[in-house]
Design an enzyme around this catalytic site. Structure first.
Site, short mmCIF file in Angstrom:
data_model
loop_
_atom_site.label_atom_id
_atom_site.label_comp_id
_atom_site.label_asym_id
_atom_site.label_seq_id
_atom_site.Cartn_x
_atom_site.Cartn_y
_atom_site.Cartn_z
CG ASP A 234 8.41 -14.45 16.55
OD1 ASP A 234 8.71 -14.83 17.69
OD2 ASP A 234 9.24 -14.13 15.68
CG HIS B 278 14.64 -11.27 13.33
ND1 HIS B 278 14.61 -12.64 13.57
CD2 HIS B 278 14.30 -10.68 14.51
CE1 HIS B 278 14.26 -12.85 14.83
NE2 HIS B 278 14.06 -11.68 15.41
CG ASP B 279 17.41 -11.43 16.55
OD1 ASP B 279 16.86 -10.34 16.37
OD2 ASP B 279 16.91 -12.34 17.25
CG ASN C 12 -0.25 -0.02 2.52
OD1 ASN C 12 0.99 -0.06 2.55
ND2 ASN C 12 -0.99 0.02 3.61
CD GLU D 123 15.66 -15.96 20.34
OE1 GLU D 123 16.42 -15.15 19.80
OE2 GLU D 123 14.84 -15.63 21.22
CG ASP E 202 2.48 1.62 4.84
OD1 ASP E 202 3.26 0.82 4.27
OD2 ASP E 202 1.76 1.28 5.80
CG ASP F 208 11.26 -13.59 21.40
OD1 ASP F 208 11.99 -13.38 20.42
OD2 ASP F 208 11.29 -12.91 22.45
#
Ligand code: NOJ
Length: 558
Positions: free
Chosen positions: A98, A329-330, A23, A257, A25, A200
């Site tokens: 997650d 992503h870490d 969209n 994790e 943004d 997590d």
């Protein structure tokens, strides 16, 4: 071993904020993900793990949840999510959420009520404690730096506990009301049709409720939470209770994790009837991080990396399935981390992908890995978004690095390296958005993008398709999923190699990390070359020459 539906699956982690913006943004969203399901399917992906998409103030990019039952408006609506579930199902794909339940956001209703009245019922959802001798209740350093205790505004000498950012208060797992709330919520998502969860920071839920001090391990007088966890106990019962009340009833796939686990608990965690279906293998990622912080980061060491892989694989063989990642992503991008400069190219990236794809366990890809996305250089600390990177930068300066050096370690290790937008095409902002991307797009998108690689027969992307297809091919799947793992050529310095074998097949996987070619003597003749990342194949009888950066998957004679 009892067979489970997820044993033979291939997973991919998506970081929704950076995947595909539908969209304009500047933020990726659920409709963007839906539009890419066919692409993921074409990559051989069965399970899609979404980093958090719940309502959140995004202090820690969604790992601070303010409402577990709502989709963050940045990502879309619950209708979008239902559509995603339905579209995934049509394609025989599974959605994994997650699950962030060690802590919530300080903007969650529970916490807002709790700070208003710490002595009231919601006060006991968290850990409020009085200070000690005019100081924090204990000397713990939060994972994101500074004390893990935050003073409660307007209250003298009262603090709450947060292992991560101060905006992420820890939930009190010793309060049955909290457990009921969390279990209900988990079951609600499972009823909806999610296939499971990536869980997590879960080891942190166990606490020593006395919160004793431990010897300081840094000039700040604080001690790391790793030490605190080592002294806590009871995690096993807590995780069993969680499993019995939620996941087990739905045959959900769960991947933990978990850091700082006790070795002897491995079987309990991921054995046949373990707390989780699987757990990530972070053994190789820990090697470069630095003991006390990124300022002590170490260079990639091939021998240590190979040893870490082999040790984990060997110890897991009798136990169960770990989940194998190159990056997430870490972590920084694997292409920039686990390859020497002379093979930081398409061939090297294919080689790394090959070695990881055929290990025992569940292969987890991370968005963009399949096109060989690299670390993204930031010019100044202001360009980073990540809360952890900012802390590590300050720490590096405090520990004596100059600004340039501190920026350098952040460029190497920052979590933003893997969070930059997905590179779809050569169009503006890599085709990720028509608006302004929330995080810098890696300028290398002109060369590295999906559109270009779709057209190129030998691209990294098309090679990844071959990897997943081979792993799933009816002739070899059983061997790759359930076969033995046997390390090979351990004395050959720059080569990583292993067998996957069972009664049907003997498969040898090899990769040459060296600058020079390596000569290998094969124990048997080759029946078939199943995969080769280079055009050359140099073999004479049982003598094989592996070129620098070459990976091979060979089917050997019986
Ligand atoms: C682990 C997540 O992967 C990371 O991104 C997050 O910052 C912490 N847990 C806290 O939830």
């Amino acid at each position: 071993m009892k067979r489970k539906w997820w044993h033979d699956k291939i997973a991919c982690q998506l970081y929704p904020k950076s995947y595909c913006d539908s969209n304009g943004d500047g933020i990726g969203d659920l409709q963007g993900i839906i539009s890419k399901l066919d692409y993921l399917k074409s990559l051989g992906i069965d399970i899609v793990w979404l980093s958090p998409i719940y309502q959140s103030p995004f202090v820690d990019q969604g790992y601070d949840i303010s409402d577990y039952y709502k989709i963050a408006p940045e990502f879309g609506t619950m209708e979008d999510f239902d559509e995603l579930l339905a579209e995934a199902k049509k394609r025989d794909m599974y959605i994994v959420m997650d699950l962030v339940i060690n802590h919530c956001s300080s903007r969650h209703r529970w916490f807002e009520e709790a700070v208003k009245n710490p002595e009231g019922p919601y006060g006991d959802y968290f850990y409020f404690r009085k200070g000690k001798d005019g100081k924090e209740p204990s000397n713990y350093r939060s994972y994101f730096g500074g004390s893990a205790w935050e003073p409660v505004k307007g209250r003298r000498d009262l603090y709450y506990y947060h292992m991560f950012a101060r905006e992420q208060p820890d939930l009190n797992w010793y309060n049955p009301s909290v457990l009921r709330e969390l279990y209900d919520m988990i079951n609600w998502w499972l009823e909806k049709g999610v296939a499971g969860f990536r869980i997590d920071a879960i080891i942190n839920i166990q606490k020593n409720l006395d919160f004793p001090d431990y010897p300081a391990d840094g000039p700040d007088g604080l001690c790391a939470l790793g030490t605190v966890i080592e002294h806590a106990s009871g995690i096993g019962e807590m995780l069993e209770d969680l499993k019995r009340n939620t996941f087990e009833k739905y045959q959900a796939f769960t991947v933990g994790e978990v850091f700082n686990m006790r070795e002897e608990e491995l079987e309990e965690f991921v054995g046949e009837d373990g707390h989780f279906s699987s757990m990530f293998d972070f053994s190789q990622h820990l090697l470069t991080m630095g003991e006390h912080g990124w300022y002590e980061a170490k260079e990639f060491d091939f021998a240590a990396w190979r040893k870490a892989i082999f040790e984990t694989q060997k110890k897991m063989e009798p136990i169960g399935f770990l989940s194998n990642i190159i990056e997430n992503h870490d972590e920084p991008r694997g292409a920039s981390t686990f390859l020497p400069l002379y093979v930081q190219n398409a061939a090297g990236i294919k080689m790394l992908g090959t070695i990881k794809m055929f290990l025992s366990g569940i292969p987890f890809l991370y968005q963009g890995q399949e096109i060989g996305m690299r670390n993204c250089r930031m010019q100044s600390i202001e360009e980073f978004d990540d809360i952890n990177t900012k802390d590590q930068y300050r720490l590096a300066l405090r520990m004596g690095l100059n600004e340039e050096e501190a920026l350098e370690v952040c460029n190497r290790l920052s979590r933003d390296n893997a969070r930059t937008p997905m590179q779809w095409s050569n169009e503006e902002h890599a085709g990720f958005t028509t608006g302004t991307p929330w995080l810098k797009v890696n300028p290398n998108y002109h060369e590295i993008n999906v559109q270009a690689q779709e057209k190129e027969k030998d691209s990294v992307l098309n090679y990844y398709r071959k990897l997943t297809a081979l792993r799933k091919s009816p002739d070899y799947k059983e061997t790759f999923v359930y076969g033995h793992f046997i390390p090979a050529y351990e004395e050959t310095e720059n080569v990583i190699a292993y067998y996957r074998r069972d009664e049907r097949n003997c498969i040898l996987v090899l990769g040459n990390w060296g600058r020079e070619e390596e000569e290998i003597r094969l124990p048997r003749t080759v029946r078939k070359v199943l995969l080769n990342n280079l055009p050359e194949y140099l073999a004479e009888g049982q003598k094989l020459t592996l070129l620098s950066g070459q990976a091979l998957v060979l089917l050997l004679q019986g």
